[in-house]
Design a protein around this motif. Structure first.
Motif, PDB file in Angstrom:
ATOM      1  N   LYS A 125       0.831  -1.203   0.000  1.00  0.00           N
ATOM      2  CA  LYS A 125       0.000   0.000   0.000  1.00  0.00           C
ATOM      3  C   LYS A 125       0.868   1.256   0.000  1.00  0.00           C
ATOM      4  N   LYS A 126       1.919   1.251   0.820  1.00  0.00           N
ATOM      5  CA  LYS A 126       2.803   2.403   0.907  1.00  0.00           C
ATOM      6  C   LYS A 126       3.480   2.671  -0.433  1.00  0.00           C
ATOM      7  N   ALA A 127       4.002   1.613  -1.034  1.00  0.00           N
ATOM      8  CA  ALA A 127       4.690   1.771  -2.311  1.00  0.00           C
ATOM      9  C   ALA A 127       3.737   2.236  -3.403  1.00  0.00           C
ATOM     10  N   GLU A 128       2.540   1.682  -3.428  1.00  0.00           N
ATOM     11  CA  GLU A 128       1.574   2.056  -4.465  1.00  0.00           C
ATOM     12  C   GLU A 128       1.209   3.534  -4.387  1.00  0.00           C
ATOM     13  N   LEU A 129       1.148   4.078  -3.184  1.00  0.00           N
ATOM     14  CA  LEU A 129       0.835   5.494  -3.027  1.00  0.00           C
ATOM     15  C   LEU A 129       1.859   6.369  -3.750  1.00  0.00           C
ATOM     16  N   ILE A 130       3.132   6.077  -3.523  1.00  0.00           N
ATOM     17  CA  ILE A 130       4.182   6.928  -4.081  1.00  0.00           C
ATOM     18  C   ILE A 130       4.367   6.662  -5.575  1.00  0.00           C
ATOM     19  N   TYR A 131       4.321   5.388  -5.972  1.00  0.00           N
ATOM     20  CA  TYR A 131       4.429   5.093  -7.402  1.00  0.00           C
ATOM     21  C   TYR A 131       3.259   5.686  -8.182  1.00  0.00           C
ATOM     22  N   SER A 132       2.091   5.745  -7.555  1.00  0.00           N
ATOM     23  CA  SER A 132       0.930   6.344  -8.217  1.00  0.00           C
ATOM     24  C   SER A 132       1.163   7.829  -8.474  1.00  0.00           C
ATOM     25  N   ILE A 146       4.009   9.213  -8.956  1.00  0.00           N
ATOM     26  CA  ILE A 146       4.967   9.275 -10.057  1.00  0.00           C
ATOM     27  C   ILE A 146       4.267   9.041 -11.397  1.00  0.00           C
ATOM     28  N   ASP A 147       3.469   7.998 -11.453  1.00  0.00           N
ATOM     29  CA  ASP A 147       2.882   7.579 -12.727  1.00  0.00           C
ATOM     30  C   ASP A 147       1.836   8.556 -13.260  1.00  0.00           C
ATOM     31  N   LYS A 148       1.157   9.254 -12.368  1.00  0.00           N
ATOM     32  CA  LYS A 148       0.111  10.189 -12.834  1.00  0.00           C
ATOM     33  C   LYS A 148       0.637  11.606 -13.025  1.00  0.00           C
ATOM     34  N   SER A 149       1.965  11.785 -12.914  1.00  0.00           N
ATOM     35  CA  SER A 149       2.533  13.133 -13.025  1.00  0.00           C
ATOM     36  C   SER A 149       2.826  13.541 -14.468  1.00  0.00           C
ATOM     37  N   ASN A 150       2.496  12.675 -15.432  1.00  0.00           N
ATOM     38  CA  ASN A 150       2.723  12.969 -16.857  1.00  0.00           C
ATOM     39  C   ASN A 150       4.186  13.278 -17.158  1.00  0.00           C
ATOM     40  N   GLU A 178       0.937   6.623   7.105  1.00  0.00           N
ATOM     41  CA  GLU A 178       0.610   8.049   7.126  1.00  0.00           C
ATOM     42  C   GLU A 178       1.740   8.889   6.524  1.00  0.00           C
ATOM     43  N   ALA A 179       2.980   8.478   6.746  1.00  0.00           N
ATOM     44  CA  ALA A 179       4.108   9.206   6.176  1.00  0.00           C
ATOM     45  C   ALA A 179       4.088   9.132   4.653  1.00  0.00           C
ATOM     46  N   CYS A 180       3.738   7.971   4.132  1.00  0.00           N
ATOM     47  CA  CYS A 180       3.684   7.796   2.677  1.00  0.00           C
ATOM     48  C   CYS A 180       2.495   8.536   2.084  1.00  0.00           C
ATOM     49  N   GLN A 181       1.397   8.581   2.797  1.00  0.00           N
ATOM     50  CA  GLN A 181       0.246   9.367   2.344  1.00  0.00           C
ATOM     51  C   GLN A 181       0.613  10.847   2.277  1.00  0.00           C
ATOM     52  N   ALA A 182       1.333  11.319   3.301  1.00  0.00           N
ATOM     53  CA  ALA A 182       1.738  12.719   3.328  1.00  0.00           C
ATOM     54  C   ALA A 182       2.711  13.030   2.196  1.00  0.00           C
ATOM     55  N   LEU A 183       3.641  12.121   1.924  1.00  0.00           N
ATOM     56  CA  LEU A 183       4.603  12.342   0.850  1.00  0.00           C
ATOM     57  C   LEU A 183       3.902  12.355  -0.502  1.00  0.00           C
ATOM     58  N   ALA A 184       2.991  11.412  -0.719  1.00  0.00           N
ATOM     59  CA  ALA A 184       2.269  11.368  -1.993  1.00  0.00           C
ATOM     60  C   ALA A 184       1.483  12.657  -2.205  1.00  0.00           C
ATOM     61  N   ALA A 185       0.852  13.163  -1.158  1.00  0.00           N
ATOM     62  CA  ALA A 185       0.092  14.411  -1.270  1.00  0.00           C
ATOM     63  C   ALA A 185       1.026  15.579  -1.589  1.00  0.00           C
ATOM     64  N   PHE A 186       2.191  15.612  -0.954  1.00  0.00           N
ATOM     65  CA  PHE A 186       3.163  16.669  -1.235  1.00  0.00           C
ATOM     66  C   PHE A 186       3.652  16.587  -2.683  1.00  0.00           C
ATOM     67  N   MET A 187       3.941  15.372  -3.145  1.00  0.00           N
ATOM     68  CA  MET A 187       4.407  15.194  -4.522  1.00  0.00           C
ATOM     69  C   MET A 187       3.346  15.668  -5.511  1.00  0.00           C
ATOM     70  N   ASP A 188       2.104  15.322  -5.264  1.00  0.00           N
ATOM     71  CA  ASP A 188       1.010  15.752  -6.158  1.00  0.00           C
ATOM     72  C   ASP A 188       0.899  17.282  -6.199  1.00  0.00           C
ATOM     73  N   GLU A 189       0.989  17.893  -5.039  1.00  0.00           N
ATOM     74  CA  GLU A 189       0.876  19.354  -4.966  1.00  0.00           C
ATOM     75  C   GLU A 189       2.057  20.026  -5.647  1.00  0.00           C
ATOM     76  N   PHE A 190       3.259  19.511  -5.416  1.00  0.00           N
ATOM     77  CA  PHE A 190       4.443  20.099  -6.012  1.00  0.00           C
ATOM     78  C   PHE A 190       4.375  19.995  -7.540  1.00  0.00           C
ATOM     79  N   ALA A 191       3.948  18.861  -8.021  1.00  0.00           N
ATOM     80  CA  ALA A 191       3.848  18.678  -9.479  1.00  0.00           C
ATOM     81  C   ALA A 191       2.786  19.599 -10.076  1.00  0.00           C
ATOM     82  N   SER A 192       1.688  19.796  -9.386  1.00  0.00           N
ATOM     83  CA  SER A 192       0.622  20.653  -9.919  1.00  0.00           C
ATOM     84  C   SER A 192       1.060  22.112 -10.040  1.00  0.00           C
ATOM     85  N   VAL A 193       1.977  22.513  -9.158  1.00  0.00           N
ATOM     86  CA  VAL A 193       2.462  23.899  -9.173  1.00  0.00           C
ATOM     87  C   VAL A 193       3.572  24.099 -10.204  1.00  0.00           C
TER      88      VAL A 193
END
Length: 363
Positions: free
Chosen positions: A271-278, A280-284, A346-361
């Motif tokens: 689950k943790k790995a899928e969060l972060i790889y997701s 990555i994969d949806k960042s175009n 929770e740490a991986c959820q927080a990192l995935a959310a940060f990655m998504d936000e950083f990529a969107s900006v």
């Protein structure tokens, strides 16, 4: 009282379970009524021998280690095993076979070359270790002493999905960075070794799981401390072991058992790995994974950003938000999230959310 904890993604030494740290804190000055810390106990005492034996018993239970194998707690890290293994098991007329998947397998090969004849039977070095290579039985010499692999590659973020299986070939694996991350069939391995500082505990202890049949191959007149028989005969107590490290390792094993065992831990790791790889994969393409899809590690997620300026900004902003250890190794660059067993979901959820936000900006 709540405890403020960093989002610890260090590659090693790495995160330890908070309940383990808290229990160690409680017992630090008075271990089980002895009036002493574990660090003060004699390694010959019954109290410490109980700690060591409990660690062996719990590890045996968690990995279903058969009675065909012995468990040792040694010093010198996995790096000492690079030398001990060929000294004990690479015969004069034999060849040590190695699969190169990264820096640590290269180092293991380098040390074995000092002892005897070696050969590389598969490698992905030419692609900067982006994947786990395929391995053909025909590549193994008829006089192969053993086949050595590194099960997970922290720097490059790759991991064996399935281990090689060849009849009458002793399989030896460096599992320093992924032992206990998922169930394995220990009976298929002649020797497993792992430095503790990723999934087992603090640095200073190395676990070796060794098939008893191998011991008859050990040559006479090896230096005493470099002979596996020395440590088996003395239950890992030939000299003073890293007593506190073994104690902490024992607590980590108890924690894994309390989670429901290795199967439950493996589900959580996925689950943790899928969060972060997701993310990555949806960042175009904003985040580029280093590892190919079929070789992705559950323990170390490696990726790069479009340029050095964005990488620096990513690391600076992540640090401000409490993320630690995300800088990638110089061999790959970019970023690396090491998500060992003790890193919470929770740490991986927080990192995935940060990655998504950083990529969107910044995309």
């Amino acid at each position: 009282m709540s405890v403020k904890r960093a989002y610890n993604f260090n590659a090693g030494p790495s995160a330890l379970p908070l309940p383990v740290l808290q229990l160690a804190q409680q017992e630090l000055t008075d271990f089980k009524g002895t009036g002493m810390s574990v660090m003060e106990l004699s390694h010959r005492s019954k109290e410490f021998e109980n700690v060591l034996n409990h660690a062996k018993e719990t590890l045996t239970e968690l990995l279903s280690i058969p009675d065909t194998h012995e468990i040792l707690f040694l010093q010198g890290g996995a790096s000492l095993q690079f030398s001990m293994i060929p000294m004990n098991f690479l015969g004069k007329d034999q060849v040590g076979a190695f699969v190169l998947t990264g820096a640590w397998s290269e180092k293991a090969l380098k040390e074995a070359k000092k002892v005897g004849e070696t050969t590389v039977v598969a490698s992905t070095k030419e692609e900067n270790y982006r994947s786990i290579p395929t391995l053909d039985r025909a590549a193994l010499p008829s006089n192969t002493a053993y086949l050595h692999i590194t099960s997970n590659n922290t720097i490059f973020g790759t991991q064996w999905a399935e281990y090689p299986k060849f009849e009458n070939i002793d399989l030896i694996a460096d599992m320093s960075s992924d032992i206990l991350c998922r169930p394995i069939d220990v009976s298929k391995f002649s020797l497993i070794y792992a430095g503790a500082q990723k999934n087992l505990g603090p640095s200073g202890v190395t676990v070796v799981i060794i098939k008893k049949d191998l011991l008859k191959r050990i040559p006479a007149n090896l230096p005493t401390m470099l002979d596996y028989n020395t440590h088996i005969k003395s239950n890992s107590l030939y000299n003073t072991p890293p007593t506190f490290g073994i104690y902490m390792l024992s607590l980590v094993l108890d924690w894994i058992k309390e989670q429901g065992g290795v199967t439950v831990v493996a589900e959580n790791n996925k689950k943790k790995a899928e969060l972060i790889y997701s993310s990555i994969d949806k960042s175009n393409g904003f985040y580029t994974p280093h590892a190919t899809n079929d070789s992705r590690s559950l323990m170390n997620v490696t990726f790069t950003l479009p340029n050095e300026e964005l990488t620096a900004a990513f690391l600076a902003q992540s640090k401000e938000q409490g993320f630690v250890g995300l800088a990638g190794h110089r061999s790959v660059g970019g970023c690396r999230a090491s998500i060992y067993n003790a890193v919470p979901l929770e740490a991986c959820q927080a990192l995935a959310a940060f990655m998504d936000e950083f990529a969107s900006v910044h995309a």
